[in-house]
Design a protein around this motif. Structure first.
Motif, PDB file in Angstrom:
ATOM      1  N   ARG A  84       4.285  11.679  -4.889  1.00  0.00           N
ATOM      2  CA  ARG A  84       3.963  12.714  -4.372  1.00  0.00           C
ATOM      3  C   ARG A  84       4.963  12.392  -2.932  1.00  0.00           C
ATOM      4  O   ARG A  84       5.598  13.297  -2.458  1.00  0.00           O
ATOM      5  CB  ARG A  84       2.461  12.752  -3.675  1.00  0.00           C
ATOM      6  CG  ARG A  84       2.500  13.757  -2.659  1.00  0.00           C
ATOM      7  CD  ARG A  84       0.779  13.852  -2.419  1.00  0.00           C
ATOM      8  NE  ARG A  84       0.347  12.610  -1.888  1.00  0.00           N
ATOM      9  CZ  ARG A  84       0.329  11.870  -0.875  1.00  0.00           C
ATOM     10  NH1 ARG A  84       1.249  12.517   0.071  1.00  0.00           N
ATOM     11  NH2 ARG A  84      -0.118  10.648  -0.865  1.00  0.00           N
ATOM     12  N   LEU A  85       4.923  11.043  -2.418  1.00  0.00           N
ATOM     13  CA  LEU A  85       5.657  10.726  -1.124  1.00  0.00           C
ATOM     14  C   LEU A  85       7.074  10.857  -1.603  1.00  0.00           C
ATOM     15  O   LEU A  85       8.119  11.268  -0.612  1.00  0.00           O
ATOM     16  CB  LEU A  85       5.635   9.271  -0.752  1.00  0.00           C
ATOM     17  CG  LEU A  85       4.257   8.945  -0.399  1.00  0.00           C
ATOM     18  CD1 LEU A  85       3.789   7.520  -0.064  1.00  0.00           C
ATOM     19  CD2 LEU A  85       3.613   9.701   0.977  1.00  0.00           C
ATOM     20  N   ASP A 100       7.683   4.529   3.355  1.00  0.00           N
ATOM     21  CA  ASP A 100       8.131   5.396   4.165  1.00  0.00           C
ATOM     22  C   ASP A 100       9.735   5.616   3.424  1.00  0.00           C
ATOM     23  O   ASP A 100      10.748   4.827   4.123  1.00  0.00           O
ATOM     24  CB  ASP A 100       8.144   5.097   5.668  1.00  0.00           C
ATOM     25  CG  ASP A 100       8.810   6.184   6.643  1.00  0.00           C
ATOM     26  OD1 ASP A 100       9.288   6.989   6.028  1.00  0.00           O
ATOM     27  OD2 ASP A 100       8.162   6.088   7.649  1.00  0.00           O
ATOM     28  N   ALA A 160       0.903  -1.264   0.038  1.00  0.00           N
ATOM     29  CA  ALA A 160      -0.143   0.235   0.006  1.00  0.00           C
ATOM     30  C   ALA A 160       0.969   1.211  -0.060  1.00  0.00           C
ATOM     31  O   ALA A 160       2.019   1.444   0.499  1.00  0.00           O
ATOM     32  CB  ALA A 160      -0.941   0.131   1.182  1.00  0.00           C
ATOM     33  N   ALA A 161       0.387   2.155  -0.530  1.00  0.00           N
ATOM     34  CA  ALA A 161       0.897   3.610  -0.519  1.00  0.00           C
ATOM     35  C   ALA A 161       1.211   4.101   0.743  1.00  0.00           C
ATOM     36  O   ALA A 161       2.487   4.882   1.012  1.00  0.00           O
ATOM     37  CB  ALA A 161       0.357   4.599  -1.425  1.00  0.00           C
ATOM     38  N   ASN A 162       0.695   4.034   1.635  1.00  0.00           N
ATOM     39  CA  ASN A 162       0.944   4.549   3.097  1.00  0.00           C
ATOM     40  C   ASN A 162       1.876   3.690   3.945  1.00  0.00           C
ATOM     41  O   ASN A 162       2.185   3.872   4.905  1.00  0.00           O
ATOM     42  CB  ASN A 162      -0.576   4.642   3.838  1.00  0.00           C
ATOM     43  CG  ASN A 162      -1.249   3.328   3.955  1.00  0.00           C
ATOM     44  OD1 ASN A 162      -0.671   2.070   3.781  1.00  0.00           O
ATOM     45  ND2 ASN A 162      -2.421   3.227   4.416  1.00  0.00           N
ATOM     46  N   GLU A 163       2.382   2.586   3.331  1.00  0.00           N
ATOM     47  CA  GLU A 163       3.545   1.997   4.035  1.00  0.00           C
ATOM     48  C   GLU A 163       4.720   2.049   3.336  1.00  0.00           C
ATOM     49  O   GLU A 163       5.676   1.877   4.138  1.00  0.00           O
ATOM     50  CB  GLU A 163       3.295   0.217   3.514  1.00  0.00           C
ATOM     51  CG  GLU A 163       1.881  -0.438   4.165  1.00  0.00           C
ATOM     52  CD  GLU A 163       1.959  -1.736   3.830  1.00  0.00           C
ATOM     53  OE1 GLU A 163       2.467  -2.395   2.909  1.00  0.00           O
ATOM     54  OE2 GLU A 163       0.732  -2.332   4.390  1.00  0.00           O
ATOM     55  N   ASN A 221       8.263  14.546  -1.522  1.00  0.00           N
ATOM     56  CA  ASN A 221       8.151  14.983  -0.143  1.00  0.00           C
ATOM     57  C   ASN A 221       9.710  14.689   0.746  1.00  0.00           C
ATOM     58  O   ASN A 221      10.106  15.260   1.634  1.00  0.00           O
ATOM     59  CB  ASN A 221       7.251  14.374   0.876  1.00  0.00           C
ATOM     60  CG  ASN A 221       5.948  15.072   0.360  1.00  0.00           C
ATOM     61  OD1 ASN A 221       5.482  16.076  -0.266  1.00  0.00           O
ATOM     62  ND2 ASN A 221       4.921  14.262   0.783  1.00  0.00           N
ATOM     63  N   ASP A 248       0.627   8.945  -6.182  1.00  0.00           N
ATOM     64  CA  ASP A 248       0.710   8.821  -4.612  1.00  0.00           C
ATOM     65  C   ASP A 248       2.193   8.525  -4.379  1.00  0.00           C
ATOM     66  O   ASP A 248       2.616   9.151  -3.279  1.00  0.00           O
ATOM     67  CB  ASP A 248      -0.214   7.893  -3.802  1.00  0.00           C
ATOM     68  CG  ASP A 248      -1.714   8.425  -4.124  1.00  0.00           C
ATOM     69  OD1 ASP A 248      -1.786   9.615  -4.002  1.00  0.00           O
ATOM     70  OD2 ASP A 248      -2.444   7.469  -4.060  1.00  0.00           O
ATOM     71  N   HIS A 249       2.817   7.526  -5.098  1.00  0.00           N
ATOM     72  CA  HIS A 249       4.370   7.111  -4.759  1.00  0.00           C
ATOM     73  C   HIS A 249       5.005   8.352  -5.097  1.00  0.00           C
ATOM     74  O   HIS A 249       6.093   8.785  -4.432  1.00  0.00           O
ATOM     75  CB  HIS A 249       4.507   5.968  -5.527  1.00  0.00           C
ATOM     76  CG  HIS A 249       3.637   5.122  -5.115  1.00  0.00           C
ATOM     77  ND1 HIS A 249       3.361   3.875  -6.251  1.00  0.00           N
ATOM     78  CD2 HIS A 249       3.205   4.538  -4.187  1.00  0.00           C
ATOM     79  CE1 HIS A 249       2.704   2.849  -5.723  1.00  0.00           C
ATOM     80  NE2 HIS A 249       2.313   3.199  -4.488  1.00  0.00           N
TER      81      HIS A 249
END
Length: 252
Positions: free
Chosen positions: A97-98, A70, A65-68, A101, A94-95
């Motif tokens: 964007r992370l 880091d 998942a994208a939220n995993e 960041n 989404d990837h």
């Protein structure tokens, strides 16, 4: 306008296209403990090989998942092992964007020449990342790069387009790389990487095999594996069925 600009003073830098060998890490999922344990194991297989190398995180086969994801943790883990994450390839919005960041570069898939995917045993992946300004290669044959002096510990010699011929020893801690074959007319004690652009027919020739690591098109063996195969003798090393094969030169 400043005096420097009006007088046409020489610019402080120029931008040029470059071909840079890089290591790609194909991420399937991210768990910090598993990630670091696997990284330690890879480094243990080839001590010193990964020190200060630039690393690209490939998300083209990512299944988590994208939220995993880091990237800050990945960067920190890699830095602890002297590996530098410089960018991310593939992935969705989404990837990306992370990755932004985390101040990582976004590398288009088309800017990288593909390599075989890494496997658990005796394989690494190196890649060429080319900027859009890179000059197309000429169709004429590329002359070999010839080195007449010993390649000393800490030095790196790279032939990005053809063969590399070294008429002297390669000392422990040195690294020699070539798009084509590597010929060492002396002891090979450092690391030799042939076919760094993925040329699986590339070979390594040396007068005395004493290498820390030998790699052809991303497949590699470390010194512990090489010592049972022509150690301290004149050999050639080639890739057969995804395995490195060492053959004495007098039986080639």
């Amino acid at each position: 306008m400043t005096e420097t600009a009006t007088t046409g003073a020489q610019q402080s830098f120029q931008l040029k296209g470059a071909t840079v060998p890089m290591t790609s890490l194909e991420l399937l999922y991210f768990d910090s403990d598993s990630f670091e344990a696997t990284l330690r194991d890879k480094i243990r297989q080839a001590p010193g090989f990964f020190r200060d190398v630039p690393l690209v995180i490939s998300l083209e086969k990512y299944q988590g998942a994208a939220n995993e994801l880091d990237f800050f943790q990945m960067i920190g883990i890699c830095r602890r092992h002297s590996i530098h994450v410089v960018g991310v390839r593939g992935g969705d919005d989404d990837h990306n964007r992370l990755a932004r960041n985390a101040s990582l570069a976004l590398i288009p898939a088309g800017a990288v020449r593909e390599r075989p995917a890494p496997e658990p045993d005796d394989k690494i992946v190196t890649e060429d990342v080319q900027t859009p300004a890179s000059t197309p290669q000429a169709a004429s044959p590329v002359a070999a790069r010839i080195v007449t002096q010993p390649v000393r510990s800490g030095q790196q010699v790279y032939a990005p387009e053809g063969d590399l011929v070294i008429l002297a020893p390669v000392q422990a801690g040195a690294e020699v790389l070539a798009a084509g074959n590597i010929h060492v007319y002396g002891p090979l004690r450092g690391r030799a990487l042939a076919g760094v652009h993925g040329l699986e027919t590339a070979r390594v020739f040396c007068q005395s095999l004493e290498a820390e690591l030998v790699s052809i098109a991303g497949h590699y063996k470390i010194s512990e594996d090489l010592q049972d195969q022509g150690w301290k003798s004149a050999v050639q090393i080639q890739l057969r069925d995804n395995l490195l094969v060492v053959t004495p030169l007098d039986k080639a």
